[in-house]
Design a protein around this motif. Sequence first.
Motif, mmCIF file in Angstrom:
data_model
loop_
_atom_site.group_PDB
_atom_site.id
_atom_site.type_symbol
_atom_site.label_atom_id
_atom_site.label_comp_id
_atom_site.label_asym_id
_atom_site.label_seq_id
_atom_site.Cartn_x
_atom_site.Cartn_y
_atom_site.Cartn_z
ATOM 1 N N ASP A 1 63.542 -71.322 -30.221
ATOM 2 C CA ASP A 1 62.810 -71.348 -31.491
ATOM 3 C C ASP A 1 63.612 -70.605 -32.555
ATOM 4 N N GLU A 2 63.136 -70.649 -33.790
ATOM 5 C CA GLU A 2 63.904 -70.083 -34.896
ATOM 6 C C GLU A 2 63.972 -68.566 -34.880
ATOM 7 N N LEU A 3 63.215 -67.920 -34.003
ATOM 8 C CA LEU A 3 63.280 -66.457 -33.870
ATOM 9 C C LEU A 3 64.300 -66.036 -32.810
ATOM 10 N N GLY A 4 64.956 -67.027 -32.192
ATOM 11 C CA GLY A 4 65.987 -66.732 -31.210
ATOM 12 C C GLY A 4 65.492 -66.674 -29.776
ATOM 13 N N TYR A 5 64.227 -66.991 -29.542
ATOM 14 C CA TYR A 5 63.691 -66.991 -28.182
ATOM 15 C C TYR A 5 64.041 -68.297 -27.480
ATOM 16 N N VAL A 6 64.453 -68.174 -26.217
ATOM 17 C CA VAL A 6 64.695 -69.338 -25.372
ATOM 18 C C VAL A 6 63.589 -69.351 -24.332
ATOM 19 N N CYS A 7 62.976 -70.519 -24.167
ATOM 20 C CA CYS A 7 61.909 -70.639 -23.176
ATOM 21 C C CYS A 7 61.960 -72.018 -22.547
ATOM 22 N N GLU A 8 61.239 -72.128 -21.445
ATOM 23 C CA GLU A 8 61.110 -73.435 -20.811
ATOM 24 C C GLU A 8 60.158 -74.272 -21.653
ATOM 25 N N ARG A 9 60.307 -75.577 -21.577
ATOM 26 C CA ARG A 9 59.478 -76.474 -22.380
ATOM 27 C C ARG A 9 57.990 -76.234 -22.134
ATOM 28 N N LYS A 10 57.626 -75.913 -20.904
ATOM 29 C CA LYS A 10 56.211 -75.681 -20.570
ATOM 30 C C LYS A 10 55.663 -74.415 -21.233
ATOM 31 N N PHE B 1 69.578 -64.942 -43.478
ATOM 32 C CA PHE B 1 69.701 -64.408 -42.136
ATOM 33 C C PHE B 1 68.452 -63.633 -41.777
ATOM 34 N N ASN B 2 67.892 -63.927 -40.607
ATOM 35 C CA ASN B 2 66.729 -63.199 -40.102
ATOM 36 C C ASN B 2 67.250 -61.933 -39.460
ATOM 37 N N LEU B 3 66.925 -60.814 -40.009
ATOM 38 C CA LEU B 3 67.447 -59.552 -39.506
ATOM 39 C C LEU B 3 66.553 -58.943 -38.431
ATOM 40 N N GLY B 4 65.809 -59.783 -37.728
ATOM 41 C CA GLY B 4 65.016 -59.310 -36.597
ATOM 42 C C GLY B 4 63.802 -58.511 -37.028
ATOM 43 N N GLU C 1 70.955 -74.543 -25.895
ATOM 44 C CA GLU C 1 69.882 -73.631 -26.298
ATOM 45 C C GLU C 1 70.348 -72.179 -26.285
ATOM 46 N N TYR C 2 71.175 -71.800 -25.317
ATOM 47 C CA TYR C 2 71.709 -70.434 -25.269
ATOM 48 C C TYR C 2 72.688 -70.216 -26.423
ATOM 49 N N CYS C 3 73.412 -71.249 -26.783
ATOM 50 C CA CYS C 3 74.340 -71.151 -27.913
ATOM 51 C C CYS C 3 73.562 -70.854 -29.196
ATOM 52 N N VAL C 4 72.473 -71.588 -29.423
ATOM 53 C CA VAL C 4 71.666 -71.384 -30.634
ATOM 54 C C VAL C 4 71.062 -69.983 -30.638
ATOM 55 N N SER C 5 70.520 -69.560 -29.499
ATOM 56 C CA SER C 5 69.900 -68.239 -29.400
ATOM 57 C C SER C 5 70.917 -67.131 -29.653
ATOM 58 N N CYS C 6 72.071 -67.249 -29.050
ATOM 59 C CA CYS C 6 73.122 -66.245 -29.209
ATOM 60 C C CYS C 6 73.605 -66.212 -30.668
ATOM 61 N N CYS C 7 73.733 -67.382 -31.268
ATOM 62 C CA CYS C 7 74.163 -67.494 -32.666
ATOM 63 C C CYS C 7 73.162 -66.830 -33.614
ATOM 64 N N LEU C 8 71.884 -66.812 -33.245
ATOM 65 C CA LEU C 8 70.837 -66.238 -34.098
ATOM 66 C C LEU C 8 70.809 -64.711 -34.073
ATOM 67 N N GLN C 9 71.588 -64.085 -33.188
ATOM 68 C CA GLN C 9 71.617 -62.620 -33.149
ATOM 69 C C GLN C 9 72.047 -62.085 -34.514
ATOM 70 N N PRO C 10 71.354 -61.045 -35.001
ATOM 71 C CA PRO C 10 71.738 -60.478 -36.307
ATOM 72 C C PRO C 10 73.192 -60.010 -36.365
ATOM 73 N N GLN D 1 64.827 -63.315 -25.829
ATOM 74 C CA GLN D 1 65.342 -63.437 -27.195
ATOM 75 C C GLN D 1 66.836 -63.120 -27.232
ATOM 76 N N TYR D 2 67.542 -63.852 -28.074
ATOM 77 C CA TYR D 2 68.983 -63.670 -28.301
ATOM 78 C C TYR D 2 69.764 -63.657 -26.987
ATOM 79 N N ILE D 3 69.528 -64.616 -26.170
ATOM 80 C CA ILE D 3 70.182 -64.662 -24.864
ATOM 81 C C ILE D 3 71.519 -65.401 -24.977
ATOM 82 N N CYS D 4 72.552 -64.791 -24.435
ATOM 83 C CA CYS D 4 73.896 -65.368 -24.495
ATOM 84 C C CYS D 4 74.377 -65.782 -23.104
#
Length: 200
Positions: free
Chosen positions: A82-91, A58-61, A124-133, A108-111
Amino acid sequence: MMVLRRLLRKRWVLGVVFGLSLIYFLTSTLKQEERTIRDRTLLEVRDSDHRILWKVRFNLGNSSRQITQCRNSIQGKTLLTDELGYVCERKDLLVNGCCNVNAPSCRQYICKSCLANGCCSIYEYCVSCCLQPDKQPVLEHFLNRAAEGFQNLFTAVRDHFELCLAKCRTSSQSVQHENTYRNPQAKHCYGESPPELLPL
């Protein structure tokens, strides 16, 4: 033509044809049985005393960790996580696979779009939210339960990011009657429960 008919009427010819057919049938059945046994061995469930050693890190931030390359969710048409929990546009994706944290749309960690039960409408929001410590206890509880039921599915998971990618994908738990989503608005779930069943 007449010679062929006479030849087929002879008992020894019919015996040879029958014998060859029987040999073919037995060899193909044995090969199929070997494949079945091999597959069953691979999927064999371990004893209840023998627990799976989950290797999820687990990445503890810890922001002091230097990342030179990032894995990301890849599949999104407009959004990526990305694996750090950031959600961004493809560009806004950098060459190293990480989201550009300086981009205005990057969070980061957007739900956003996620419900209290851990089901989200956007992957993508599901993955980001799931990555929250703070989701670690929920995921660890799931892994302990999955150790028996879904052991073969989650043994390939190496870390927190891969676990979230796998959990948020739609699965048979997301559907009813094999062809309709249980909740079309929130079908990507990282929580323990499947999406709530909406009336048809």
